[in-house]
Design a protein around this motif. Sequence first.
Motif: not given
Lengths: 190, 71
Positions: A148-155, A182-186
């Motif tokens: 979720i973090a990767y899709k919402e923050e990066i992709l 936390e993942y999104k922040k990183e």
Amino acid sequence: MEFVDKNTIKLDKEVNELDKFVFRFIKILEKHTDYVIVSGYVAILLGRDRGTDDIDIFISKSSKEKLAVLYDDLVNNGYWCLNSSELDDMYSLLISKHSIRFALEPSVSPNIEIKFSKDIYDDISLKEPLIAKVDYSELRISYIELQIAYKEEILKSNKDLEDAKHLRLVAKGHLNENLINEYKKELRKK
Amino acid sequence: MKTQRFDPKEIRKINDEDRMWFIEYWAEYVRTHPDKEWSRQQNILINSLMQNAKNSKLTKEQYLRIKGEIK
């Protein structure tokens, strides 16, 4: 869909042709290396109503010799590499953070897109996978929070935001929102 | 006769809203129905896409070009 514990999801679904394609490949891959399935297929496995022509998989960085053994096993089981049939080319693509694709010869789609783990997030996914028990098979998939973090923050493409939304909804009550943040922040620091 | 003009931005917005509505509707269906039930529905789409993929005549090079992986 049963969230058995922190590390396990059990699915009593009817297996489709894409699942069979993935199970067949994983049966060979897991003999040779650690792996984790990420991105679109994770959402599809958990019910997202869409197709895909490639299944993204991270594997641990390995030597060319080990890759050669994996490649031989794949070829003996009917696969071909779409990028090249030369081991040196395949290895140099992987080492330079690109992917290589395997499909059942002579088709090109669906295919398995393999990448070497390239950063701490790929390593987290690899070392601490979520186990999806489906039918009589087990698949190692990436943690839903990280997806979720990767899709919402990066992709951030429509497709990825929709995948993230689907994952959030089907896993409602089982997600660690702090971990996503936390993942999104990183990931923002990358 | 007056012709109705459609604003592309407005159409995109409506499409996005429709798609998001369907994501929510479908996820709720998945969450509240047995796996066998939603997967039976999902498999109609996925198996038909797999059949299309099998019938594709694309070469490796054409496929990789579409993916932007070779020039």
